[in-house]
Design an enzyme around this catalytic site. Structure first.
Site, PDB file in Angstrom:
ATOM      1  N   VAL A   1     -44.695 -67.310   0.374  1.00  6.28           N
ATOM      2  CA  VAL A   1     -43.330 -67.485   0.902  1.00  6.28           C
ATOM      3  C   VAL A   1     -43.274 -68.645   1.898  1.00  6.28           C
ATOM      4  O   VAL A   1     -42.280 -69.371   1.984  1.00  6.28           O
ATOM      5  CB  VAL A   1     -42.856 -66.163   1.578  1.00  6.28           C
ATOM      6  CG1 VAL A   1     -41.579 -66.369   2.379  1.00  6.28           C
ATOM      7  CG2 VAL A   1     -42.656 -65.077   0.536  1.00  6.28           C
TER       8      VAL A   1
ATOM      9  N   VAL B   1     -33.242 -53.840 -14.943  1.00  5.02           N
ATOM     10  CA  VAL B   1     -33.341 -53.698 -16.402  1.00  5.02           C
ATOM     11  C   VAL B   1     -34.785 -53.926 -16.821  1.00  5.02           C
ATOM     12  O   VAL B   1     -35.372 -54.965 -16.513  1.00  5.02           O
ATOM     13  CB  VAL B   1     -32.439 -54.714 -17.146  1.00  5.02           C
ATOM     14  CG1 VAL B   1     -32.540 -54.493 -18.661  1.00  5.02           C
ATOM     15  CG2 VAL B   1     -30.993 -54.608 -16.697  1.00  5.02           C
TER      16      VAL B   1
ATOM     17  N   GLY C   1     -42.712 -40.171 -13.102  1.00  3.06           N
ATOM     18  CA  GLY C   1     -41.837 -41.047 -12.313  1.00  3.06           C
ATOM     19  C   GLY C   1     -40.973 -41.975 -13.144  1.00  3.06           C
ATOM     20  O   GLY C   1     -40.386 -42.917 -12.638  1.00  3.06           O
TER      21      GLY C   1
ATOM     22  N   GLU D   1     -34.861 -40.722 -14.214  1.00  6.39           N
ATOM     23  CA  GLU D   1     -33.979 -40.850 -13.051  1.00  6.39           C
ATOM     24  C   GLU D   1     -33.952 -39.527 -12.288  1.00  6.39           C
ATOM     25  O   GLU D   1     -34.349 -38.481 -12.829  1.00  6.39           O
ATOM     26  CB  GLU D   1     -32.558 -41.205 -13.503  1.00  6.39           C
ATOM     27  CG  GLU D   1     -32.445 -42.556 -14.178  1.00  6.39           C
ATOM     28  CD  GLU D   1     -32.837 -43.709 -13.256  1.00  6.39           C
ATOM     29  OE1 GLU D   1     -32.282 -43.848 -12.165  1.00  6.39           O
ATOM     30  OE2 GLU D   1     -33.732 -44.473 -13.645  1.00  6.39           O
TER      31      GLU D   1
ATOM     32  N   LYS E   1     -27.830 -50.700 -18.305  1.00 12.42           N
ATOM     33  CA  LYS E   1     -28.682 -51.868 -18.559  1.00 12.42           C
ATOM     34  C   LYS E   1     -28.054 -52.774 -19.617  1.00 12.42           C
ATOM     35  O   LYS E   1     -28.109 -54.011 -19.507  1.00 12.42           O
ATOM     36  CB  LYS E   1     -30.072 -51.403 -18.988  1.00 12.42           C
ATOM     37  CG  LYS E   1     -30.827 -50.713 -17.844  1.00 12.42           C
ATOM     38  CD  LYS E   1     -32.048 -49.969 -18.344  1.00 12.42           C
ATOM     39  CE  LYS E   1     -32.833 -49.352 -17.206  1.00 12.42           C
ATOM     40  NZ  LYS E   1     -33.871 -48.419 -17.659  1.00 12.42           N
TER      41      LYS E   1
HETATM   42  P1  NDP Z   1     -36.277 -41.773  -6.054  1.00  9.34           P
HETATM   43  O1  NDP Z   1     -35.303 -40.664  -6.254  1.00  9.34           O
HETATM   44  O2  NDP Z   1     -37.705 -41.516  -6.316  1.00  9.34           O
HETATM   45  O3  NDP Z   1     -36.158 -42.324  -4.547  1.00  9.34           O
HETATM   46  C1  NDP Z   1     -34.927 -42.491  -3.901  1.00  9.34           C
HETATM   47  C2  NDP Z   1     -35.188 -42.760  -2.432  1.00  9.34           C
HETATM   48  O4  NDP Z   1     -33.950 -42.996  -1.784  1.00  9.34           O
HETATM   49  C3  NDP Z   1     -35.850 -41.598  -1.693  1.00  9.34           C
HETATM   50  O5  NDP Z   1     -36.840 -42.091  -0.824  1.00  9.34           O
HETATM   51  C4  NDP Z   1     -34.714 -40.978  -0.884  1.00  9.34           C
HETATM   52  O6  NDP Z   1     -35.128 -40.452   0.358  1.00  9.34           O
HETATM   53  C5  NDP Z   1     -33.864 -42.191  -0.622  1.00  9.34           C
HETATM   54  N1  NDP Z   1     -32.467 -41.848  -0.397  1.00  9.34           N
HETATM   55  C6  NDP Z   1     -31.657 -41.117  -1.177  1.00  9.34           C
HETATM   56  N2  NDP Z   1     -30.428 -41.020  -0.636  1.00  9.34           N
HETATM   57  C7  NDP Z   1     -30.485 -41.709   0.513  1.00  9.34           C
HETATM   58  C8  NDP Z   1     -29.542 -41.976   1.537  1.00  9.34           C
HETATM   59  N3  NDP Z   1     -28.296 -41.500   1.473  1.00  9.34           N
HETATM   60  N4  NDP Z   1     -29.938 -42.726   2.587  1.00  9.34           N
HETATM   61  C9  NDP Z   1     -31.204 -43.200   2.675  1.00  9.34           C
HETATM   62  N5  NDP Z   1     -32.134 -42.984   1.724  1.00  9.34           N
HETATM   63  C10 NDP Z   1     -31.778 -42.238   0.670  1.00  9.34           C
HETATM   64  O7  NDP Z   1     -35.743 -42.993  -6.941  1.00  9.34           O
HETATM   65  P2  NDP Z   1     -36.606 -44.123  -7.676  1.00  9.34           P
HETATM   66  O8  NDP Z   1     -37.538 -44.743  -6.728  1.00  9.34           O
HETATM   67  O9  NDP Z   1     -37.121 -43.607  -8.955  1.00  9.34           O
HETATM   68  O10 NDP Z   1     -35.442 -45.162  -8.077  1.00  9.34           O
HETATM   69  C11 NDP Z   1     -34.864 -46.002  -7.117  1.00  9.34           C
HETATM   70  C12 NDP Z   1     -33.986 -47.027  -7.818  1.00  9.34           C
HETATM   71  O11 NDP Z   1     -34.791 -47.799  -8.705  1.00  9.34           O
HETATM   72  C13 NDP Z   1     -32.867 -46.445  -8.681  1.00  9.34           C
HETATM   73  O12 NDP Z   1     -31.754 -47.301  -8.641  1.00  9.34           O
HETATM   74  C14 NDP Z   1     -33.483 -46.444 -10.080  1.00  9.34           C
HETATM   75  O13 NDP Z   1     -32.516 -46.469 -11.092  1.00  9.34           O
HETATM   76  C15 NDP Z   1     -34.254 -47.741 -10.006  1.00  9.34           C
HETATM   77  N6  NDP Z   1     -35.350 -47.850 -10.950  1.00  9.34           N
HETATM   78  C16 NDP Z   1     -36.278 -46.836 -11.019  1.00  9.34           C
HETATM   79  C17 NDP Z   1     -37.319 -46.944 -11.900  1.00  9.34           C
HETATM   80  C18 NDP Z   1     -38.334 -45.871 -12.034  1.00  9.34           C
HETATM   81  O14 NDP Z   1     -39.171 -45.968 -12.949  1.00  9.34           O
HETATM   82  N7  NDP Z   1     -38.350 -44.847 -11.178  1.00  9.34           N
HETATM   83  C19 NDP Z   1     -37.467 -48.119 -12.778  1.00  9.34           C
HETATM   84  C20 NDP Z   1     -36.454 -49.136 -12.583  1.00  9.34           C
HETATM   85  C21 NDP Z   1     -35.431 -48.986 -11.705  1.00  9.34           C
HETATM   86  P3  NDP Z   1     -36.023 -39.110   0.457  1.00  9.34           P
HETATM   87  O15 NDP Z   1     -37.280 -39.428  -0.293  1.00  9.34           O
HETATM   88  O16 NDP Z   1     -36.279 -38.943   1.898  1.00  9.34           O
HETATM   89  O17 NDP Z   1     -35.228 -38.046  -0.186  1.00  9.34           O
HETATM   90  N1  HSE Z   2     -35.270 -43.853 -15.836  1.00  6.96           N
HETATM   91  C1  HSE Z   2     -35.481 -45.186 -16.253  1.00  6.96           C
HETATM   92  C2  HSE Z   2     -36.250 -45.185 -17.571  1.00  6.96           C
HETATM   93  C3  HSE Z   2     -36.251 -45.944 -15.213  1.00  6.96           C
HETATM   94  O1  HSE Z   2     -36.706 -44.122 -18.001  1.00  6.96           O
HETATM   95  O2  HSE Z   2     -36.352 -46.243 -18.187  1.00  6.96           O
HETATM   96  C4  HSE Z   2     -36.270 -47.407 -15.465  1.00  6.96           C
HETATM   97  O3  HSE Z   2     -35.038 -47.976 -15.260  1.00  6.96           O
END
Ligand code: NDP
Ligand code: HSE
Length: 435
Positions: A38, A134, A189, A192, A207
């Site tokens: 960076v 995506v 993991g 969703e 997507k």
């Molecule tokens: P998770 O449900 O595992 O994590 C969500 C996180 O957000 C948790 O740490 C939770 O806190 C926190 N959170 C929820 N609500 C609030 C709030 N109101 N204020 C502050 N923090 C909050 O989700 P993922 O990591 O799986 O996914 C995250 C994003 O990435 C989503 O948009 C998903 O669609 C996208 N994504 C996910 C993929 C995957 O393979 N999992 C792949 C590609 C995209 P706490 O843990 O304390 O409850």
């Molecule tokens: N839930 C999504 C999937 C995560 O199964 O592809 C990646 O966006």
């Protein structure tokens, strides 16, 4: 390595779940290299979560439940991996309005409120990057937005949901049950927070909207996408596909359609479809994603890799984070989104598709003629028929040529009502073959 002396780029991380926790790990483990790439250290200013006591291993002083205050503090970049619409929409709106760069993996938000976010980014001159939204780790959006921007993309066909691909692949390979495979996808993991977003096709539809918007320089939202999930895909469908040298995949299809008068529209849909085993997408198994892009000059391109899971997705998030951090250090901004073409979205009923229909019928003279007459009445041309007699009934499989989806649906409805048809065993669209 040369020491990096520039002012740190301060980052607010919103969310520390499957993806966020891996972002923290990579930021920590690769801090020295990232700073060199960076030109300034990347400093994690805070991490917003819902339940701060549920994050062992994360320094407690970084955790906060006040995401809005974290966004409003003296951070340069906001990385959002919370998911869903609120509070992500409000938080990112505030960040962009204040000129802070945003990196997000949130396809649901982009597919519904993308226009609002792009407008806010343009107004303040802030960066908005969303590669992870995506196909997880696969570099796909930047190639569409930058590398292919000089070409004319005609079609994007993708397996963009890892969870459903995991389920369909297991059903095809081992006959594993739907429920147990979904539980495994959640444990790994991929799924969703609410897995109905995966199995009912909402995730893939979001997507598809993002892909179509970038590919066709038009604003396509999730509501414009015809959506069907995999809940209705049965073992019978999968067996029928196997018998014909095909397999069943949940596809996101974004097409540029040229009308008779030369005008153009886009058709965007997500549904299960049978594709030939020889198609490049047929061998994409497990939770892998792949996206097949067709463009006038480039020809056919295939993007393949891990589309879900914490570490792969964090890779894409980190790539975006380095890009926006570099822009802040060197000065400059990512290319703007372009929606100049503003192509209208074609309704699904008018979109040409092909059907595979499997029926149980009475095995007697004239049955085939009655069924064929219904197809002719709806102007649906039959490409192939296979009939297998049993004792008093027969199995009849019909594959059509391309016809409007509305005509195909009406044909199936009418055929289902014929007294000689005992049961409609399976109806599925066919893709990846000459029409
Ligand atoms: P998770 O449900 O595992 O994590 C969500 C996180 O957000 C948790 O740490 C939770 O806190 C926190 N959170 C929820 N609500 C609030 C709030 N109101 N204020 C502050 N923090 C909050 O989700 P993922 O990591 O799986 O996914 C995250 C994003 O990435 C989503 O948009 C998903 O669609 C996208 N994504 C996910 C993929 C995957 O393979 N999992 C792949 C590609 C995209 P706490 O843990 O304390 O409850
Ligand atoms: N839930 C999504 C999937 C995560 O199964 O592809 C990646 O966006």
């Amino acid at each position: 390595m040369k020491p990096v002396e520039a002012r740190p780029v301060r980052v607010a991380l919103l969310g520390c779940g499957t993806v966020g926790a891996q972002v923290v790990r990579l930021l920590t483990e690769q801090a020295v290299d990232l700073a060199a790439r960076v030109g300034a250290p990347i400093e994690l200013a805070g991490i917003a979560v819902r339940r701060p006591n549920k994050h062992p291993g994360i320094p407690a002083e970084l955790l906060t439940t006040d995401a809005a205050a974290l966004v409003a503090s003296d951070v340069d970049v906001v990385v959002e991996v919370i998911g869903g619409i609120e509070p992500a929409r409000t938080l990112l709106g505030a960040a962009l309005a204040a000129g802070k760069s945003v990196v997000t993996a949130n396809k649901a938000l982009l597919a519904e409120y993308g226009a609002e976010l792009f407008t806010a980014a343009d107004a303040s001159g802030a960066d908005l990057y969303f590669e992870a939204s995506v196909a997880g780790a696969i570099p796909l959006l930047r190639p569409l937005r930058e590398s292919l921007v000089g070409d004319r993309i005609t079609r994007v066909t993708g397996i963009v949901n890892g969870t459903t691909n995991f389920i369909l692949s297991a059903m095809a390979a081992t006959g594993a049950g739907y429920r147990e495979t979904l539980d495994e996808a959640s444990r790994l993991g991929y799924a969703e927070a609410d897995p109905t977003a995966d199995v009912d096709g909402f995730d893939a539809a979001s997507k598809a909207a993002i892909l179509a918007s970038l590919a066709f320089h038009s604003r396509v939202s999730a509501a414009d996408v015809h959506r069907e999930g995999i809940a209705a895909v049965s073992a019978a469908d999968i067996t029928a596909a196997k018998l014909l040298g095909r397999t069943v995949k949940l596809l996101a299809i974004c097409e540029r359609v040229t009308e008779r008068d030369g005008s153009e529209s886009v058709a965007v849909r997500v549904h299960p479809a049978m594709i030939p085993l020889s198609h490049p997408l047929a061998s994409v198994g497990d939770a892998f994603n792949a996206v097949f892009v067709e463009a006038d000059a480039a020809g056919q391109l295939m993007f393949y890799g891990r589309g879900a899971g914490g570490a792969p997705t964090a890779s894409a998030v980190l790539g975006d984070l380095v890009a926006v951090a570099r822009n802040r250090v060197i000065g400059g901004r990512a290319p703007r989104e372009s929606a100049y073409a503003a192509l209208p979205v074609r309704p699904m009923g008018q979109t040409p598709t092909r059907y595979h229909i499997s029926l149980d019928v009475a095995d007697r003279a004239g049955v085939l003629a009655q069924v064929a007459a219904v197809f002719a009445e709806h102007d649906v041309s039959i490409a192939a028929v296979r009939q297998e007699g049993r004792s008093v009934d027969a199995s009849l499989v019909i594959v059509t040529h391309a016809a409007s989806d509305a005509a195909l649906r009406s044909t199936v409805d009418k055929v289902a009502g014929l007294p000689v048809v005992r049961k409609v065993v399976s109806v599925m669209r066919v893709e990846g073959e000459a029409p």
